[in-house]
Design a protein around this motif. Structure first.
Motif, PDB file in Angstrom:
ATOM      1  N   ARG A  23      58.109 -26.651  35.065  1.00  0.00           N
ATOM      2  CA  ARG A  23      58.113 -26.197  33.675  1.00  0.00           C
ATOM      3  C   ARG A  23      57.550 -24.775  33.596  1.00  0.00           C
ATOM      4  N   GLY A  24      56.499 -24.504  34.374  1.00  0.00           N
ATOM      5  CA  GLY A  24      55.933 -23.164  34.402  1.00  0.00           C
ATOM      6  C   GLY A  24      56.921 -22.138  34.913  1.00  0.00           C
ATOM      7  N   ALA A  26      60.246 -22.444  34.789  1.00  0.00           N
ATOM      8  CA  ALA A  26      61.342 -22.333  33.826  1.00  0.00           C
ATOM      9  C   ALA A  26      60.943 -21.527  32.595  1.00  0.00           C
ATOM     10  N   GLU A  27      59.667 -21.571  32.237  1.00  0.00           N
ATOM     11  CA  GLU A  27      59.204 -20.893  31.037  1.00  0.00           C
ATOM     12  C   GLU A  27      58.538 -19.554  31.334  1.00  0.00           C
ATOM     13  N   ALA A  30      59.367 -16.835  28.787  1.00  0.00           N
ATOM     14  CA  ALA A  30      58.648 -17.024  27.528  1.00  0.00           C
ATOM     15  C   ALA A  30      57.186 -16.636  27.672  1.00  0.00           C
ATOM     16  N   ARG A  31      56.615 -16.905  28.851  1.00  0.00           N
ATOM     17  CA  ARG A  31      55.209 -16.556  29.096  1.00  0.00           C
ATOM     18  C   ARG A  31      55.027 -15.036  29.076  1.00  0.00           C
ATOM     19  N   THR A  34      55.082 -13.903  25.406  1.00  0.00           N
ATOM     20  CA  THR A  34      53.830 -14.246  24.716  1.00  0.00           C
ATOM     21  C   THR A  34      52.695 -13.346  25.179  1.00  0.00           C
ATOM     22  N   ALA A 164      49.764 -22.392  27.949  1.00  0.00           N
ATOM     23  CA  ALA A 164      50.650 -23.421  27.409  1.00  0.00           C
ATOM     24  C   ALA A 164      49.850 -24.716  27.312  1.00  0.00           C
ATOM     25  N   GLY A 178      53.505 -19.771  36.015  1.00  0.00           N
ATOM     26  CA  GLY A 178      53.042 -19.334  34.709  1.00  0.00           C
ATOM     27  C   GLY A 178      51.757 -18.538  34.758  1.00  0.00           C
ATOM     28  N   ASP A 212      64.478 -15.477  32.549  1.00  0.00           N
ATOM     29  CA  ASP A 212      65.297 -16.496  31.872  1.00  0.00           C
ATOM     30  C   ASP A 212      66.599 -16.730  32.633  1.00  0.00           C
ATOM     31  N   ALA A 215      65.971 -18.803  35.657  1.00  0.00           N
ATOM     32  CA  ALA A 215      65.728 -20.193  35.267  1.00  0.00           C
ATOM     33  C   ALA A 215      67.029 -20.929  34.978  1.00  0.00           C
TER      34      ALA A 215
END
Length: 376
Positions: A23-24, A26-27, A30-31, A34, A164, A178, A212, A215
């Motif tokens: 998940r880290g 894949a995101e 987004a990290r 942010t 997260a 992440g 992205d 991912a």
């Protein structure tokens, strides 16, 4: 043993991923977004430095701080030396670690503190010491921690780490995807303002877009045959990864990959930059770890015996300096010793984008290898 069937089971991977590593990964994009927003809200974009710092010092625990220093030093080049302050202590625990400023550090230098914890008394003491000696201090750490209170206010600049909810479910791995991007992104934005490197907001957005894209191509729902990260994980099963890098930004990506393999999956790896890697690892490929080292291996009964560990070259490439390349010589050396070779090369783009792609693909590969080879 690698469970290759697990690689093509998104549900099985999710069940095995107790530390939310996939998940880290894949995101990661987004990290980055942010973290960039947190840096902007903290006022990084409004800074007007008087000039470049004489030196940049980075302090923090574990692989994330080491890799951030490596990446920033590579991107900054010779403009200002980037040095990681290694901690001392009797254990790798928050309360046991201590950091010291070098004797020459003073008001013309910059101290960066990067930690996914923020409870380390040693980092708070370091911040106090830096304040007394006139250094500019910038810290990236989780909000509400002792370090956040110490580094903020009039003493320096504090940027909240982009966290997260699942970061708090299990102890964070220092090499978790992440963690790196949450700590690195604000520091990139800061050093862009000082003129040490180029990482304006639009470049960071392109980094997030590239993460992205990786991912989408390397996520758990993509089958192994068309997934570069899953393919690399399967190729590295029961092998000794010999990571060779070519191109300035590929170096830190290769060193991070070796660290992630060791921490996440327990896989030892060696890493070196081309062309010197050819001399440094020539004897390794010719020795007992070479794929062709045991001619009787094909006829051996493997039921009662663990498989032999053989080397596999992983070549990470990114625009070599001057257009010169040692890749043909690398392939020839591997072929001469019957050593298989895997190659990764990013799509065209800026230096930050290509670096992000190499890190992202190898991060996914390290996570897949960890999940598919874990005992169940």
């Amino acid at each position: 043993m690698l469970d290759e069937s697990l690689l093509d089971s998104p549900e099985g991977l999710a069940e095995a991923d107790h530390r939310a590593l996939l998940r880290g990964a894949a995101e990661a994009g987004a990290r980055v977004r942010t973290a960039a927003r947190h840096a902007a809200e903290a006022g990084v974009g409004n800074l007007k430095p008087d000039g470049r710092p004489r030196a940049v010092l980075i302090a923090g625990p574990g692989a994330a701080a080491t890799q951030a220093a490596d990446l920033l030093g590579t991107l900054a080049g010779a403009g200002s030396p980037v040095t990681r302050l290694a901690p001392t202590g009797v254990a790798p625990a928050a309360g046991a670690l201590r950091w010291e400023l070098p004797g020459w550090a003073g008001s013309v230098d910059l101290l960066l503190i990067a930690t996914p914890d923020g409870t380390e008394p040693g980092l708070s003491l370091l911040s106090e010491q830096a304040y007394r000696r006139g250094l500019t201090v910038v810290a990236v750490a989780p909000s509400g921690t002792p370090l956040a209170e110490e580094a903020g206010g009039s003493r320096g600049l504090f940027v909240p780490m982009a966290t997260a909810p699942y970061d708090h479910d299990e102890p964070l791995a220092a090499s978790a995807p992440g963690v790196l991007w949450a700590l690195l992104t604000p520091l990139l934005a800061l050093l862009d303002r000082t003129g040490l490197l180029s990482a304006p907001p639009e470049a960071l957005e392109k980094v997030a877009d590239r993460l992205d894209s990786v991912a989408e191509r390397c996520g758990p729902a993509v089958a192994t045959y068309s997934n570069a990260a899953k393919t690399l994980a399967a190729e590295l099963a029961e092998s000794l990864p010999v990571v060779w890098t070519e191109g300035v930004s590929a170096g830190p990506a290769g060193r991070r990959f070796a660290a992630a393999l060791a921490e996440l999956s327990g896989t030892p790896a060696v890493v070196a930059e081309l062309p010197e890697a050819l001399a440094a690892h020539s004897a390794l490929l010719a020795g007992p770890l070479a794929a062709g080292a045991d001619p009787d291996d094909f006829f051996r009964d493997r039921v009662e015996e663990a498989p032999a560990l053989h080397a596999r070259v992983v070549l990470l490439r990114d625009r070599p300096l001057g257009g010169l390349t040692a890749a043909p010589a690398a392939r020839e050396l591997a072929l001469t010793h019957d050593t298989p070779i895997s190659e990764l090369e990013p799509e065209e783009g800026g230096e930050l984008e290509t670096l992000a792609e190499l890190i992202a693909v190898t991060d996914f590969a390290a996570v897949y290898l960890a999940l598919a080879s874990a005992p169940r």
